[in-house]
Scaffold this motif. Structure first.
Motif, PDB file in Angstrom:
ATOM      1  N   ILE A  92       3.859  34.107  32.108  1.00 48.21           N
ATOM      2  CA  ILE A  92       3.907  34.024  33.577  1.00 48.21           C
ATOM      3  C   ILE A  92       3.599  32.596  34.031  1.00 48.21           C
ATOM      4  O   ILE A  92       4.311  32.033  34.878  1.00 48.21           O
ATOM      5  CB  ILE A  92       2.917  35.025  34.222  1.00 48.21           C
ATOM      6  N   PHE A  93       2.552  32.000  33.466  1.00 49.59           N
ATOM      7  CA  PHE A  93       2.225  30.619  33.832  1.00 49.59           C
ATOM      8  C   PHE A  93       3.338  29.664  33.410  1.00 49.59           C
ATOM      9  O   PHE A  93       3.643  28.709  34.124  1.00 49.59           O
ATOM     10  CB  PHE A  93       0.898  30.184  33.205  1.00 49.59           C
ATOM     11  N   SER A  94       3.963  29.923  32.281  1.00 50.23           N
ATOM     12  CA  SER A  94       5.050  29.068  31.815  1.00 50.23           C
ATOM     13  C   SER A  94       6.282  29.195  32.706  1.00 50.23           C
ATOM     14  O   SER A  94       7.020  28.229  32.886  1.00 50.23           O
ATOM     15  CB  SER A  94       5.421  29.419  30.377  1.00 50.23           C
ATOM     16  N   ILE A  95       6.499  30.396  33.249  1.00 52.44           N
ATOM     17  CA  ILE A  95       7.615  30.592  34.180  1.00 52.44           C
ATOM     18  C   ILE A  95       7.426  29.718  35.409  1.00 52.44           C
ATOM     19  O   ILE A  95       8.393  29.220  35.985  1.00 52.44           O
ATOM     20  CB  ILE A  95       7.748  32.088  34.555  1.00 52.44           C
ATOM     21  N   ILE A  96       6.202  29.488  35.793  1.00 51.58           N
ATOM     22  CA  ILE A  96       5.908  28.621  36.937  1.00 51.58           C
ATOM     23  C   ILE A  96       5.950  27.156  36.514  1.00 51.58           C
ATOM     24  O   ILE A  96       6.519  26.313  37.198  1.00 51.58           O
ATOM     25  CB  ILE A  96       4.534  28.976  37.539  1.00 51.58           C
ATOM     26  N   ASP A  97       5.382  26.843  35.359  1.00 46.73           N
ATOM     27  CA  ASP A  97       5.227  25.464  34.911  1.00 46.73           C
ATOM     28  C   ASP A  97       6.534  24.811  34.486  1.00 46.73           C
ATOM     29  O   ASP A  97       6.806  23.661  34.846  1.00 46.73           O
ATOM     30  CB  ASP A  97       4.232  25.426  33.748  1.00 46.73           C
ATOM     31  N   THR A  98       7.357  25.506  33.718  1.00 49.23           N
ATOM     32  CA  THR A  98       8.557  24.898  33.145  1.00 49.23           C
ATOM     33  C   THR A  98       9.548  24.407  34.199  1.00 49.23           C
ATOM     34  O   THR A  98       9.989  23.255  34.126  1.00 49.23           O
ATOM     35  CB  THR A  98       9.229  25.876  32.153  1.00 49.23           C
ATOM     36  N   PRO A  99       9.926  25.202  35.203  1.00 53.15           N
ATOM     37  CA  PRO A  99      10.849  24.671  36.221  1.00 53.15           C
ATOM     38  C   PRO A  99      10.259  23.489  36.992  1.00 53.15           C
ATOM     39  O   PRO A  99      10.991  22.555  37.353  1.00 53.15           O
ATOM     40  CB  PRO A  99      11.083  25.857  37.160  1.00 53.15           C
ATOM     41  N   ILE A 100       8.957  23.504  37.230  1.00 52.25           N
ATOM     42  CA  ILE A 100       8.327  22.388  37.937  1.00 52.25           C
ATOM     43  C   ILE A 100       8.383  21.128  37.085  1.00 52.25           C
ATOM     44  O   ILE A 100       8.698  20.036  37.572  1.00 52.25           O
ATOM     45  CB  ILE A 100       6.880  22.743  38.319  1.00 52.25           C
ATOM     46  N   MET A 101       8.101  21.272  35.794  1.00 57.04           N
ATOM     47  CA  MET A 101       8.149  20.135  34.887  1.00 57.04           C
ATOM     48  C   MET A 101       9.568  19.558  34.838  1.00 57.04           C
ATOM     49  O   MET A 101       9.752  18.339  34.890  1.00 57.04           O
ATOM     50  CB  MET A 101       7.704  20.591  33.496  1.00 57.04           C
ATOM     51  N   ILE A 102      10.568  20.410  34.777  1.00 54.64           N
ATOM     52  CA  ILE A 102      11.964  19.953  34.741  1.00 54.64           C
ATOM     53  C   ILE A 102      12.339  19.288  36.054  1.00 54.64           C
ATOM     54  O   ILE A 102      12.953  18.226  36.075  1.00 54.64           O
ATOM     55  CB  ILE A 102      12.909  21.135  34.423  1.00 54.64           C
ATOM     56  N   THR A 103      11.938  19.888  37.175  1.00 55.57           N
ATOM     57  CA  THR A 103      12.252  19.329  38.494  1.00 55.57           C
ATOM     58  C   THR A 103      11.615  17.957  38.677  1.00 55.57           C
ATOM     59  O   THR A 103      12.266  17.033  39.173  1.00 55.57           O
ATOM     60  CB  THR A 103      11.765  20.282  39.611  1.00 55.57           C
ATOM     61  N   MET A 104      10.385  17.814  38.264  1.00 61.72           N
ATOM     62  CA  MET A 104       9.709  16.522  38.428  1.00 61.72           C
ATOM     63  C   MET A 104      10.346  15.455  37.543  1.00 61.72           C
ATOM     64  O   MET A 104      10.355  14.282  37.894  1.00 61.72           O
ATOM     65  CB  MET A 104       8.222  16.660  38.119  1.00 61.72           C
ATOM     66  N   PHE A 105      10.926  15.843  36.421  1.00 61.05           N
ATOM     67  CA  PHE A 105      11.589  14.867  35.557  1.00 61.05           C
ATOM     68  C   PHE A 105      12.942  14.475  36.121  1.00 61.05           C
ATOM     69  O   PHE A 105      13.337  13.319  36.059  1.00 61.05           O
ATOM     70  CB  PHE A 105      11.765  15.445  34.151  1.00 61.05           C
ATOM     71  N   ILE A 106      13.665  15.443  36.705  1.00 56.85           N
ATOM     72  CA  ILE A 106      15.007  15.183  37.216  1.00 56.85           C
ATOM     73  C   ILE A 106      14.974  14.331  38.473  1.00 56.85           C
ATOM     74  O   ILE A 106      15.837  13.483  38.677  1.00 56.85           O
ATOM     75  CB  ILE A 106      15.750  16.514  37.482  1.00 56.85           C
ATOM     76  N   LEU A 107      13.957  14.544  39.331  1.00 49.82           N
ATOM     77  CA  LEU A 107      13.888  13.785  40.575  1.00 49.82           C
ATOM     78  C   LEU A 107      13.721  12.298  40.291  1.00 49.82           C
ATOM     79  O   LEU A 107      12.868  11.911  39.497  1.00 49.82           O
ATOM     80  CB  LEU A 107      12.714  14.261  41.429  1.00 49.82           C
ATOM     81  N   PRO A 108      14.526  11.457  40.926  1.00 55.29           N
ATOM     82  CA  PRO A 108      14.360  10.017  40.702  1.00 55.29           C
ATOM     83  C   PRO A 108      13.068   9.520  41.347  1.00 55.29           C
ATOM     84  O   PRO A 108      12.622  10.036  42.360  1.00 55.29           O
ATOM     85  CB  PRO A 108      15.584   9.404  41.379  1.00 55.29           C
ATOM     86  N   SER A 109      12.464   8.510  40.732  1.00 53.28           N
ATOM     87  CA  SER A 109      11.205   7.956  41.241  1.00 53.28           C
ATOM     88  C   SER A 109      11.432   6.764  42.144  1.00 53.28           C
ATOM     89  O   SER A 109      10.524   5.986  42.402  1.00 53.28           O
ATOM     90  CB  SER A 109      10.314   7.532  40.068  1.00 53.28           C
ATOM     91  N   ASP A 110      12.640   6.620  42.667  1.00 51.73           N
ATOM     92  CA  ASP A 110      12.948   5.454  43.503  1.00 51.73           C
ATOM     93  C   ASP A 110      12.577   5.652  44.963  1.00 51.73           C
ATOM     94  O   ASP A 110      12.798   4.777  45.781  1.00 51.73           O
ATOM     95  CB  ASP A 110      14.432   5.115  43.387  1.00 51.73           C
ATOM     96  N   GLY A 111      12.005   6.770  45.309  1.00 54.21           N
ATOM     97  CA  GLY A 111      11.559   7.012  46.676  1.00 54.21           C
ATOM     98  C   GLY A 111      12.573   7.754  47.525  1.00 54.21           C
ATOM     99  O   GLY A 111      12.302   8.077  48.663  1.00 54.21           O
ATOM    100  N   SER A 112      13.777   8.023  46.984  1.00 52.32           N
ATOM    101  CA  SER A 112      14.797   8.708  47.774  1.00 52.32           C
ATOM    102  C   SER A 112      14.413  10.161  48.053  1.00 52.32           C
ATOM    103  O   SER A 112      14.809  10.713  49.067  1.00 52.32           O
ATOM    104  CB  SER A 112      16.156   8.645  47.068  1.00 52.32           C
ATOM    105  N   ASN A 113      13.662  10.759  47.171  1.00 52.83           N
ATOM    106  CA  ASN A 113      13.185  12.131  47.362  1.00 52.83           C
ATOM    107  C   ASN A 113      11.676  12.136  47.529  1.00 52.83           C
ATOM    108  O   ASN A 113      10.990  13.017  47.034  1.00 52.83           O
ATOM    109  CB  ASN A 113      13.569  13.007  46.169  1.00 52.83           C
ATOM    110  N   SER A 114      11.156  11.162  48.248  1.00 59.08           N
ATOM    111  CA  SER A 114       9.710  10.983  48.307  1.00 59.08           C
ATOM    112  C   SER A 114       8.986  12.191  48.893  1.00 59.08           C
ATOM    113  O   SER A 114       7.890  12.522  48.457  1.00 59.08           O
ATOM    114  CB  SER A 114       9.359   9.728  49.098  1.00 59.08           C
TER     115      SER A 114
END
Length: 173
Positions: free
Chosen positions: A95-117
């Protein structure tokens, strides 16, 4: 307490498979591999983009394996799945992994250039997300399954030595 075999004929092979020691050994090997991957990821302080991406893929593969294990055991054991403390622990980690894994993937996919700040800052600052990081520690709890196999072996060894000691100590002659 033993789990009764299902009455439905098509579920019986799955029931036997998830109750076999081979299934347990395979899952323990997978859990140990996952723990090693998490340890390596945790101990490496500076990960390159490629290394971080690799660990996300590895963690996602383990996550999918754990989901498959859950589904197989739930079908094979039915309601009896929740009668085992190890299965409940696995379920909570899942259950915790179901919450953690998509968040981890989303945070990696989002660019860190401030466009999705706004999205990025809400993900990073959300207190619940920070608490979910504890899941990495909770995943180590899956290693407790090793006691399920090794405790009986240890007890047999202790019993053997005790019986041997008693046998030589009480020689009737």
């Amino acid at each position: 307490r033993s789990v009764p075999e299902p009455r439905v004929r098509c579920i019986r092979p799955l029931f036997r498979a998830v109750n076999s020691p081979i299934f347990d050994y395979v899952m323990i090997c997978i859990v140990v591999s996952n723990v090693l991957a998490i340890l390596i990821e945790t101990l490496l302080f500076y990960l390159s983009h490629l290394e971080h991406y690799s660990f996300i893929i590895i963690n996602t593969v383990f996550f999918l394996v754990y989901i498959a294990e859950f589904v197989l055991k739930l079908i094979g054991l039915r309601q009896h799945y929740f009668f085992s403390a190890f299965n409940i622990l696995d379920f909570l980690v899942l259950i915790f992994s179901i919450i953690d894994t998509p968040i981890m993937i989303t945070m990696f996919i989002l660019p860190s250039d401030g466009s999705n700040s706004q999205v990025e800052s809400s993900l990073k600052n959300f207190a619940f997300i920070k608490a979910i990081r504890i899941v990495r520690i909770i995943r180590f709890g899956r290693v407790l399954r090793l006691t399920k196999l090794f405790l009986p072996l240890c007890l047999k060894v202790v019993e053997y030595f005790l019986n041997r000691k008693l046998k030589f100590g009480y020689d009737v002659g």
